[in-house]
Design a protein around this motif. Sequence first.
Motif, mmCIF file in Angstrom:
data_model
loop_
_atom_site.group_PDB
_atom_site.id
_atom_site.type_symbol
_atom_site.label_atom_id
_atom_site.label_comp_id
_atom_site.label_asym_id
_atom_site.label_seq_id
_atom_site.Cartn_x
_atom_site.Cartn_y
_atom_site.Cartn_z
ATOM 1 N N ALA A 129 0.472 3.234 -4.231
ATOM 2 C CA ALA A 129 -0.349 1.972 -3.813
ATOM 3 C C ALA A 129 0.871 1.222 -2.827
ATOM 4 O O ALA A 129 0.287 0.583 -1.976
ATOM 5 N N GLY A 130 1.933 1.307 -3.336
ATOM 6 C CA GLY A 130 2.913 0.527 -2.287
ATOM 7 C C GLY A 130 2.995 1.395 -1.154
ATOM 8 O O GLY A 130 3.146 0.408 -0.192
ATOM 9 N N LEU A 131 2.922 2.461 -0.770
ATOM 10 C CA LEU A 131 3.089 3.089 0.567
ATOM 11 C C LEU A 131 1.753 2.668 1.276
ATOM 12 O O LEU A 131 1.703 2.373 2.479
ATOM 13 N N THR A 132 0.731 2.791 0.458
ATOM 14 C CA THR A 132 -0.575 2.331 1.205
ATOM 15 C C THR A 132 -0.638 0.953 1.651
ATOM 16 O O THR A 132 -1.081 0.724 2.585
ATOM 17 N N ARG A 133 0.041 -0.176 0.618
ATOM 18 C CA ARG A 133 0.100 -1.438 1.102
ATOM 19 C C ARG A 133 1.063 -1.570 2.470
ATOM 20 O O ARG A 133 0.667 -2.457 3.415
ATOM 21 N N TYR A 134 2.229 -0.817 2.650
ATOM 22 C CA TYR A 134 2.706 -0.876 3.868
ATOM 23 C C TYR A 134 2.514 0.249 4.838
ATOM 24 O O TYR A 134 3.127 0.308 5.982
ATOM 25 N N GLY B 254 9.500 2.212 -5.693
ATOM 26 C CA GLY B 254 8.149 2.471 -5.531
ATOM 27 C C GLY B 254 7.365 1.284 -5.765
ATOM 28 O O GLY B 254 6.300 0.825 -5.213
ATOM 29 N N HIS B 255 7.668 0.638 -7.125
ATOM 30 C CA HIS B 255 7.196 -0.445 -7.644
ATOM 31 C C HIS B 255 7.218 -1.618 -6.738
ATOM 32 O O HIS B 255 6.461 -2.616 -6.628
ATOM 33 N N LEU B 256 8.555 -1.917 -6.125
ATOM 34 C CA LEU B 256 8.908 -2.846 -5.239
ATOM 35 C C LEU B 256 8.070 -2.732 -3.986
ATOM 36 O O LEU B 256 7.356 -3.917 -3.657
ATOM 37 N N LEU B 257 7.649 -1.693 -3.527
ATOM 38 C CA LEU B 257 6.739 -1.580 -2.462
ATOM 39 C C LEU B 257 5.249 -1.921 -2.822
ATOM 40 O O LEU B 257 4.453 -2.846 -2.298
ATOM 41 N N TRP B 258 4.739 -1.693 -3.993
ATOM 42 C CA TRP B 258 3.604 -2.205 -4.624
ATOM 43 C C TRP B 258 3.524 -3.776 -4.875
ATOM 44 O O TRP B 258 2.436 -4.137 -4.426
ATOM 45 N N SER B 259 4.638 -4.195 -5.077
ATOM 46 C CA SER B 259 4.510 -5.836 -5.200
ATOM 47 C C SER B 259 4.787 -6.516 -3.962
ATOM 48 O O SER B 259 4.437 -7.643 -3.766
ATOM 49 N N GLY B 260 5.025 -5.796 -2.783
ATOM 50 C CA GLY B 260 5.212 -6.541 -1.462
ATOM 51 C C GLY B 260 6.376 -7.356 -1.358
ATOM 52 O O GLY B 260 6.572 -8.165 -0.246
ATOM 53 N N LEU C 236 -7.647 7.810 -5.647
ATOM 54 C CA LEU C 236 -8.805 7.782 -4.832
ATOM 55 C C LEU C 236 -8.887 6.464 -4.164
ATOM 56 O O LEU C 236 -9.243 6.437 -3.030
ATOM 57 N N ARG C 237 -8.512 5.303 -4.718
ATOM 58 C CA ARG C 237 -8.469 4.133 -4.227
ATOM 59 C C ARG C 237 -7.584 4.119 -3.062
ATOM 60 O O ARG C 237 -8.122 3.667 -1.779
ATOM 61 N N CYS C 238 -6.410 4.404 -3.001
ATOM 62 C CA CYS C 238 -5.608 4.725 -1.803
ATOM 63 C C CYS C 238 -5.944 5.417 -0.786
ATOM 64 O O CYS C 238 -5.757 5.308 0.336
ATOM 65 N N LEU C 239 -6.553 6.890 -1.028
ATOM 66 C CA LEU C 239 -6.919 7.793 -0.208
ATOM 67 C C LEU C 239 -8.103 7.102 0.627
ATOM 68 O O LEU C 239 -7.890 7.377 1.854
#
Length: 649
Positions: A540-545, A479-485, A605-608
Amino acid sequence: MSVLDGTTFVVSDGRGDVTPDREDPTGLFHRDTRHLSRWEVRLDGHPLDALHGAATTVDEAVFTLVEPTGTIYRDPTLALTRRRTVGAGMREELRLANHGDAARTIELSVLFEADFADLFEVKDRLNKAGEAWSEVARDAVKLGYRRADFRRETVIRAPGAVLTAGSLVFRVRLEPAAEWSVEIRVEVGPPVRAAAPIMGTEEWLAALPRLETGWDDLDRVYRTSLADLAALRFVPDLPPDLEGAVPAAGLPWFMALFGRDSLITSYQALPFAPDLCRATLRALAALQADAVDDFRDAEPGKIPHELRHGELVHVGERPHAPYYGSADATPLFLIVLDEYERWTGDASTVRDLEGAARAALAWLDTGFITYETRNPVSGLPVQCWKDSADAIVHPDGRLAPLPHATCELQGYAYDALVRSARLFRCVWGDPGFALGLENRARALRDRFEAAFWLPDLGFYALAVDGDGVPVRTLTSNIGHLLWSGIVPDDHVDRIVDHLLGPALFSGWGVRTLAAGQRPYNPMGYHRGTVWPHDTALAVAGLTRYGRRAEAATLSVALLEAAAHSGFRLPEVYVGTSRSLNATPVVYPTACSPQAWAAGTPLLLLRCLLGLRASDGRLVVDPHVPDRFGGLALRGIPGRWGRADAVEIR
């Protein structure tokens, strides 16, 4: 029961008592030293019974006690209320009431001791090496401790009491329906360097964005998180020009400045309280290593892991002054520095920190980030966020040999390079250096893909171990890897399936290590538990993608968990499945409050709401489940001034 104010806190039992029990580390602590190891109230020589005890705010608690009667057939008539407040020490108001129909003469006493134990001595059950002393005056008792030039003192002031070196006694006569009260003050010392005052709690909270939601539980979780962050703020003992409060990591063991924890908390809170981020960045840059020091695991450019002020650090038995034994604080510093500039536009602070950023980037220029302590006696062997000794483990249960190159460290490094390139191009005016960083980022991504991707399993290895072997264990690190991009688009579906699958997703959050593998233990600190901040970074990673539905599923799970645990997310939950436990189980020794757990609802909240800073403006792109009944944040601070984010129903 815990109350706190910055690095001063009290941990007691349900009566408000502190007992000298090495198995149960209660006490009054200040700056990593226990200033009271005993604080017990007695009525005519006997303990009282507790009717109720609760924290009214994070820095105040009230306990209602009654005289023991020894039988259910006789009602108590004497009641004692203890109101405790912490700050630079402790104040305790004792209010005694006689509800009987006869006058009473009572001896009310408080028994006290101060062992002046270093926090590491409390955790590791070590004995003291210095000398304790005491002085009794007419109006105060002073308890002290010395070891070489290390000095600590506790002063107890109890007007009207008979004082000894271990007790204070009030003799009180109470008529029927009468009350008597006194305030006892406990001062701790010696005083530290005077720091610039920080904004008071009420003023600080009033300046934060206002939440509007139809989900009452969310509103309570939000207010609790903000109150916890307010209480965890403190001013580190650094040069006086470094003004502002930073978040301590968590009560009781981590009430100090931590590189990793303070940075992630600052990132979570950035759209709400950018002052925490600015102070954290400046404080950590001031402590950045500039030379090799094996004892402290220091290398030029490293951002510190932990700054302590207790006895063992002072006399050189522990390396935490500061200690540099984390491999992630340095790339996280660069990530948060870029995010801070995007949100605030504070070019002055960012320009001041260019030198620190260059030094941090030089430390990163070593291929994969790996770690192995230079201090085998008292250094941390595991230096990623999952820093327990058994965290980095192969699927068959074998511990991975050092040095470790864990996957999320490489993701952080990639993100740090990309973000730093933007700063060099847009703020620091060095496009040539920016281009070099972008080339380094692409090369790192390619090497990472070749070394860590496991095509047969559909996820990234937890680590590459000291023998060069991939650790093929499924963990939350993906999950951290998704956050990092760093994850290419063609791998995202498989990563998401794992994160939301039954092996990793407990129903309350993402397990640190997936069920069904031999090392899995739902009660293992990093081997199957659920850490809220860990799941929030996956959100946050899921939101990024663009995986907003899955991000919402994890967000709702965490917020529901918080509602079941006093509207406060603890450091960590036991990882048992929600289908087996109707409520989440808090890990027995979890820190609470804990900074990045308190910051988790803010990141959710930021991600939602899909908040991000782009080209000097606030972008709002909400994906909010129906159960929220609408969602709005009013007065979000940033380079745009103040702005609202509203999801309309």
